[in-house]
Design an enzyme around this catalytic site. Sequence first.
Site, PDB file in Angstrom:
ATOM      1  CE  LYS A  34      79.984 111.957  61.615  1.00  0.00           C
ATOM      2  NZ  LYS A  34      79.104 111.354  60.608  1.00  0.00           N
TER       3      LYS A  34
ATOM      4  CD  GLN B 180      82.986 105.783  62.247  1.00  0.00           C
ATOM      5  OE1 GLN B 180      83.375 105.828  63.402  1.00  0.00           O
ATOM      6  NE2 GLN B 180      83.752 106.131  61.247  1.00  0.00           N
TER       7      GLN B 180
HETATM    8  P1  GDP Z   1      80.040 113.455  57.631  1.00  0.00           P
HETATM    9  O1  GDP Z   1      80.725 112.143  57.502  1.00  0.00           O
HETATM   10  O2  GDP Z   1      78.950 113.431  58.644  1.00  0.00           O
HETATM   11  O3  GDP Z   1      80.978 114.604  57.848  1.00  0.00           O
HETATM   12  O4  GDP Z   1      79.328 113.716  56.228  1.00  0.00           O
HETATM   13  P2  GDP Z   1      79.967 113.487  54.756  1.00  0.00           P
HETATM   14  O5  GDP Z   1      80.897 114.596  54.480  1.00  0.00           O
HETATM   15  O6  GDP Z   1      80.472 112.101  54.601  1.00  0.00           O
HETATM   16  O7  GDP Z   1      78.667 113.543  53.873  1.00  0.00           O
HETATM   17  C1  GDP Z   1      77.843 114.655  53.841  1.00  0.00           C
HETATM   18  C2  GDP Z   1      77.765 115.154  52.386  1.00  0.00           C
HETATM   19  O8  GDP Z   1      76.702 116.064  52.262  1.00  0.00           O
HETATM   20  C3  GDP Z   1      79.002 115.917  51.960  1.00  0.00           C
HETATM   21  O9  GDP Z   1      79.184 115.759  50.582  1.00  0.00           O
HETATM   22  C4  GDP Z   1      78.639 117.363  52.279  1.00  0.00           C
HETATM   23  O10 GDP Z   1      79.350 118.300  51.474  1.00  0.00           O
HETATM   24  C5  GDP Z   1      77.180 117.372  51.960  1.00  0.00           C
HETATM   25  N1  GDP Z   1      76.334 118.276  52.766  1.00  0.00           N
HETATM   26  C6  GDP Z   1      76.446 118.609  54.075  1.00  0.00           C
HETATM   27  N2  GDP Z   1      75.402 119.379  54.443  1.00  0.00           N
HETATM   28  C7  GDP Z   1      74.633 119.530  53.352  1.00  0.00           C
HETATM   29  C8  GDP Z   1      73.393 120.201  53.093  1.00  0.00           C
HETATM   30  O11 GDP Z   1      72.772 120.806  53.969  1.00  0.00           O
HETATM   31  N3  GDP Z   1      72.896 120.100  51.826  1.00  0.00           N
HETATM   32  C9  GDP Z   1      73.531 119.417  50.837  1.00  0.00           C
HETATM   33  N4  GDP Z   1      72.970 119.383  49.639  1.00  0.00           N
HETATM   34  N5  GDP Z   1      74.698 118.786  51.040  1.00  0.00           N
HETATM   35  C10 GDP Z   1      75.223 118.828  52.290  1.00  0.00           C
HETATM   36  P1  IMO Z   2      81.516 109.142  58.812  1.00  0.00           P
HETATM   37  O1  IMO Z   2      82.329 109.610  59.994  1.00  0.00           O
HETATM   38  C1  IMO Z   2      79.076 106.021  57.012  1.00  0.00           C
HETATM   39  C2  IMO Z   2      80.124 101.888  57.995  1.00  0.00           C
HETATM   40  C3  IMO Z   2      80.654 101.007  56.893  1.00  0.00           C
HETATM   41  C4  IMO Z   2      80.159  99.647  57.355  1.00  0.00           C
HETATM   42  C5  IMO Z   2      80.310  99.735  58.860  1.00  0.00           C
HETATM   43  C6  IMO Z   2      81.584  99.124  59.398  1.00  0.00           C
HETATM   44  O2  IMO Z   2      82.008 109.672  57.524  1.00  0.00           O
HETATM   45  O3  IMO Z   2      80.072 109.387  59.048  1.00  0.00           O
HETATM   46  P2  IMO Z   2      84.132  99.827  59.367  1.00  0.00           P
HETATM   47  O4  IMO Z   2      85.046 100.194  58.243  1.00  0.00           O
HETATM   48  O5  IMO Z   2      83.965 100.913  60.384  1.00  0.00           O
HETATM   49  O6  IMO Z   2      84.490  98.534  60.013  1.00  0.00           O
HETATM   50  O7  IMO Z   2      82.700  99.593  58.690  1.00  0.00           O
HETATM   51  O8  IMO Z   2      80.277 101.123  59.179  1.00  0.00           O
HETATM   52  N1  IMO Z   2      80.853 103.161  58.205  1.00  0.00           N
HETATM   53  C7  IMO Z   2      80.387 104.357  57.848  1.00  0.00           C
HETATM   54  N2  IMO Z   2      79.267 104.705  57.203  1.00  0.00           N
HETATM   55  N3  IMO Z   2      79.905 106.971  57.469  1.00  0.00           N
HETATM   56  C8  IMO Z   2      81.025 106.646  58.145  1.00  0.00           C
HETATM   57  O9  IMO Z   2      81.809 107.565  58.737  1.00  0.00           O
HETATM   58  C9  IMO Z   2      81.329 105.277  58.329  1.00  0.00           C
HETATM   59  N4  IMO Z   2      82.340 104.599  58.916  1.00  0.00           N
HETATM   60  C10 IMO Z   2      82.034 103.308  58.835  1.00  0.00           C
HETATM   61  O10 IMO Z   2      80.118 101.378  55.642  1.00  0.00           O
HETATM   62  O11 IMO Z   2      78.792  99.510  57.053  1.00  0.00           O
END
Ligand code: GDP
Ligand code: IMO
Length: 421
Positions: free
Chosen positions: A16, A222
């Site tokens: 995201k 999330q």
């Molecule tokens: P969010 O919580 O939805 O913002 O996602 P996160 O940042 O927690 O996790 C997504 C991970 O995948 C991060 O390390 C990003 O840098 C990486 N990422 C996002 N888009 C891509 C993609 O298209 N390819 C790869 N290889 N990594 C990606």
């Molecule tokens: P983003 O925005 C992935 C998961 C936790 C746990 C459950 C409840 O980065 O996608 P909490 O701390 O909210 O009470 O935990 O939800 N969880 C996530 N998993 N990405 C997240 O956020 C999360 N935020 C909470 O691992 O299973």
Amino acid sequence: MKVDVLLGLQWGDEGKGKIVDFLGKKYNIIGRFQGGPNAGHTIKFNGETHVLHTIPSGIFQKKTKNIVGNGVVIDPIIFSKELEKLNENNISFKKNLFISRKAHLILPTHRYLDAASEIAKGKKKVGSTLKGIGPTYMDKTGRNGLRVGDIESTSFTKKFQSLTKKHNEILKKHYNYKNPNQKKDQEIWLKCIKSFKKLNIVDGEYFVNNKKENKILAEGAQGTLLDIDYGSYPFVTSSNTIAAGACVGLGIAPNKINNVIGIFKAYCTRVGSGPFATELFDHIGKKIQKTGNEFGSTTGRSRRCGWLDLPALKYATMINGVTELVITKIDVLTNLKKIKVCTHYEYYGQKINYLPYELNTKKITPIYKEFNGWKENITEITKFEKLPKNLKKYIKFLEKEIKIPIKIVSVGPDRKETIYR
Ligand code: GDP
Ligand code: IMO
Ligand code: MG
């Protein structure tokens, strides 16, 4: 005023942050509407990596304003650290970061309650991020919470002490839990509150509604399957992660919502406990985890990996009214001989394509369709047509099944590694 919502269709971490940053320029306001520092949103550009927990992912766009909405829960200590990091990287936020007065505050004792509750649950623990999210939302709905606006009141310290006292009683009587760092944690927390006061604290609902020409992007945290009402309860977070949450969490009327952008990974991941029908326990799951660097942005925990789950994805698009899709991390599947997609489940001897109430993976067997993989490195491709034939086949199959166009294909973590169709 037009509002688009971008949110995760799986269990979070769909990418995201990356996509909000990519689209950020098109909007004049980006608003987080729920969750808190349990989120970890990663943004990569110019060789730098930034991870945001509470601050919206539009903060790197000079002309975009960012608001932390009333639906968000804020830990002032984590918030201060996020601001420090932005400062270190010369990212200015003084003029374009705003916080809603009605957002709730996470106290140190909320974190302790989160930890104590998880310990008490033992094997049945949620696997929470231990950021105090659940207890803070409990205090919000229980009408006991402290809000950002309370900081401005002269009785704030008294209110803080009174809620802390109540928490300590529960911690002692119910959980027999004591945190040795409490005194220090409180000192730091109160110090952070002092600097927090100097930020742009606003009435969020007026802020977003004040101009007819406002173009707003609501940034979900999330994912849909972690939604408190529609997720895999009780293994969920404590807020409404779905599109409807954007209205409540920012003060936006439902008739102002325009596009709902649903984002999903080309496979599935999950952190923490709870059912995951298509989870892989073999070398392929390990390979996806390694190639995709599937380790939590907030907790560093390894993410469980599995194949894409279409019944779950279709459910998520239904609940959210998704109008367009974004697929991410498709590059992670490069070099796999075969790629599977779960199209149905077998459930008590029947083939079904919906999510049953009882999400017991012992009763649900995924039925898969298999696709041939590709070997070409795709991260530098900028045109959809140039992607490998088998990859396009996979994407076109998904579009046909879900019946919603996939408008963005993300082929790498960097802002540039994004194909807009
Ligand atoms: P969010 O919580 O939805 O913002 O996602 P996160 O940042 O927690 O996790 C997504 C991970 O995948 C991060 O390390 C990003 O840098 C990486 N990422 C996002 N888009 C891509 C993609 O298209 N390819 C790869 N290889 N990594 C990606
Ligand atoms: P983003 O925005 C992935 C998961 C936790 C746990 C459950 C409840 O980065 O996608 P909490 O701390 O909210 O009470 O935990 O939800 N969880 C996530 N998993 N990405 C997240 O956020 C999360 N935020 C909470 O691992 O299973
Ligand atoms: Mg994340």
